[in-house]
Scaffold this motif. Structure first.
Motif, PDB file in Angstrom:
ATOM      1  N   CYS A 133       0.878  -1.182   0.000  1.00 36.06           N
ATOM      2  CA  CYS A 133       0.000   0.000   0.000  1.00 36.06           C
ATOM      3  C   CYS A 133       0.909   1.224   0.000  1.00 36.06           C
ATOM      4  CB  CYS A 133      -0.900  -0.012   1.237  1.00 36.06           C
ATOM      5  SG  CYS A 133      -1.990   1.420   1.378  1.00 36.06           S
TER       6      CYS A 133
ATOM      7  N   CYS B 176      -2.279   3.780  -3.823  1.00 35.12           N
ATOM      8  CA  CYS B 176      -3.385   4.299  -3.009  1.00 35.12           C
ATOM      9  C   CYS B 176      -3.170   5.778  -2.690  1.00 35.12           C
ATOM     10  CB  CYS B 176      -3.516   3.498  -1.720  1.00 35.12           C
ATOM     11  SG  CYS B 176      -3.645   1.725  -1.982  1.00 35.12           S
TER      12      CYS B 176
ATOM     13  N   ALA C 240      -3.527   6.741   1.336  1.00 32.24           N
ATOM     14  CA  ALA C 240      -3.910   5.686   2.288  1.00 32.24           C
ATOM     15  C   ALA C 240      -2.782   5.345   3.259  1.00 32.24           C
ATOM     16  CB  ALA C 240      -4.380   4.449   1.531  1.00 32.24           C
TER      17      ALA C 240
ATOM     18  N   HIS D 168     -10.635  -0.113   3.680  1.00 32.70           N
ATOM     19  CA  HIS D 168      -9.563   0.048   2.685  1.00 32.70           C
ATOM     20  C   HIS D 168      -8.877  -1.295   2.411  1.00 32.70           C
ATOM     21  CE1 HIS D 168      -6.513   1.983   0.258  1.00 32.70           C
ATOM     22  NE2 HIS D 168      -5.600   1.321   0.936  1.00 32.70           N
TER      23      HIS D 168
ATOM     24  N   ALA E  64      -9.274  -2.187  -1.458  1.00 32.74           N
ATOM     25  CA  ALA E  64      -8.051  -1.932  -2.224  1.00 32.74           C
ATOM     26  C   ALA E  64      -7.073  -3.102  -2.209  1.00 32.74           C
ATOM     27  CB  ALA E  64      -7.361  -0.676  -1.683  1.00 32.74           C
ATOM     28  N   HIS E  65      -7.156  -3.967  -1.210  1.00 37.10           N
ATOM     29  CA  HIS E  65      -6.091  -4.968  -1.062  1.00 37.10           C
ATOM     30  C   HIS E  65      -6.580  -6.390  -0.853  1.00 37.10           C
ATOM     31  CE1 HIS E  65      -3.120  -1.791  -1.051  1.00 37.10           C
ATOM     32  NE2 HIS E  65      -3.849  -1.144  -0.162  1.00 37.10           N
TER      33      HIS E  65
END
Ligand SMILES: [Zn+2]
Length: 321
Positions: A126, A131, A154, A248, A252-253
């Motif tokens: 990240c 991000c 992020a 998140h 995102a992950h």
């Protein structure tokens, strides 16, 4: 005195607790079912994860596998209520403090996974490129900078949240561990009321109304253990920021790295535990949880989030017993 919490907190190091750490080095091996067609066939090439690291991690229109039942296993069985419900002989404030520390420990372990530095790119999974904002799908969380809401990356956001939570946990006013020097008669009053059965419980609705306790008295959650009047509200604030980190992590992950390294089930376990505590003690509002609602609904349907955690949770349990 906050003796219970004190004993719990002693095991909590500033540098993070490595007891249940996820794997140190994410291995970008294809997940077991990655190439067997089905829904995953639309995913970015799993064997090409170095390229993936350089792509924006948070495609708001990307497929949300983590909301689908077949991609939502847990690595444990059992009822999270047993980990979440306040034991009869422990004061609620102390128990909540313990829950906050435990939830942070679990979240920290998951955040370490995305903070792992890729040895090829030299960047964490990240990072500022993947991000540039703290996003969960189409939603972007902002951080207050000099009184104004600012979009920060992020990794910066998460770093600030972590420092802020750790500072709260180690703040002797917010989370006291020293003996009370104040008025000992508080205990007697509390005891008399609780054994009399007539006292209204400190409900979160009252606590969040600004007075941190029922309007008819100046009691608050954690008072008898030396926690400040703002304690419950502070717990809500911490849990809200923790939720945003989970949002998140998923949006995102989930695919990279959790699915790739086959740790999505551990992420689910931590999140189910988190949601159970959040719902049971009404620490995170339904509105705040919306970005993860489909998965939360799934966990509720499967009773992984136990029914007792819903509809009033702790406080309805208190009334019914
Ligand atoms: Zn990220």
């Amino acid at each position: 005195m906050a003796t219970f919490f004190q004993s719990v907190r002693q095991g909590f190091g500033r540098g993070g607790n490595n007891k249940n750490n996820p794997p140190k080095s994410p291995v970008h091996s294809p997940a077991p079912h990655a190439h067997q067609g089905g829904a995953m066939s639309n995913s970015p090439s799993l064997s090409n994860s170095l390229t993936l690291d350089n792509l924006a991690a948070n495609d708001p229109d990307g497929p949300k596998y983590f909301f689908q039942e077949k991609y939502a296993p847990l690595n444990v069985r059992g009822n999270f209520l047993t980990l979440c419900a306040c034991p009869k002989n422990v004061e609620l404030g102390e128990w909540l403090a313990h829950q906050i520390v435990e939830q942070y420990r679990l979240l920290h372990g998951m955040l370490q996974v995305i903070q792992e530095v890729n040895s090829v790119t030299g960047l964490p999974i990240c990072n500022e490129n993947t991000c540039p904002t703290m996003s969960a799908g189409r939603l972007t969380y902002t951080w207050l900078v000099e009184g104004r809401a600012a979009k920060i990356s992020a990794p910066k956001f998460i770093n600030r949240v972590e420092k802020w939570i750790v500072s709260k946990i180690h703040d002797p006013v917010m989370f006291p561990t020293d003996k009370l020097t104040g008025t000992p008669e508080t205990f007697a009053i509390k005891e008399a009321k609780s054994t009399g059965g007539g006292a209204a419980p400190n409900t979160p609705d009252n606590a969040s109304a600004g007075t941190n306790g029922p309007a008819s008295s100046d009691e608050w959650i954690g008072q008898s253990s030396g926690f400040p009047q703002t304690f419950y509200k502070d717990c809500q604030g911490i849990m809200k920021q923790m939720f945003r980190c989970y949002a998140h992590l998923y949006h995102a992950h989930w695919l990279n790295p959790f699915w790739h390294i086959n740790k999505h089930d551990i992420l689910n376990m931590c999140f189910v535990h988190f949601v159970t505590v959040a719902k049971y003690y009404q620490l995170v509002s339904d509105k705040e949880m919306e970005p993860m609602q489909p998965l939360i609904d799934l966990f509720i349907k499967q009773q992984r989030v136990p029914p007792e955690a819903l509809n009033g949770g702790h406080w309805s349990q208190q009334v019914s017993t």
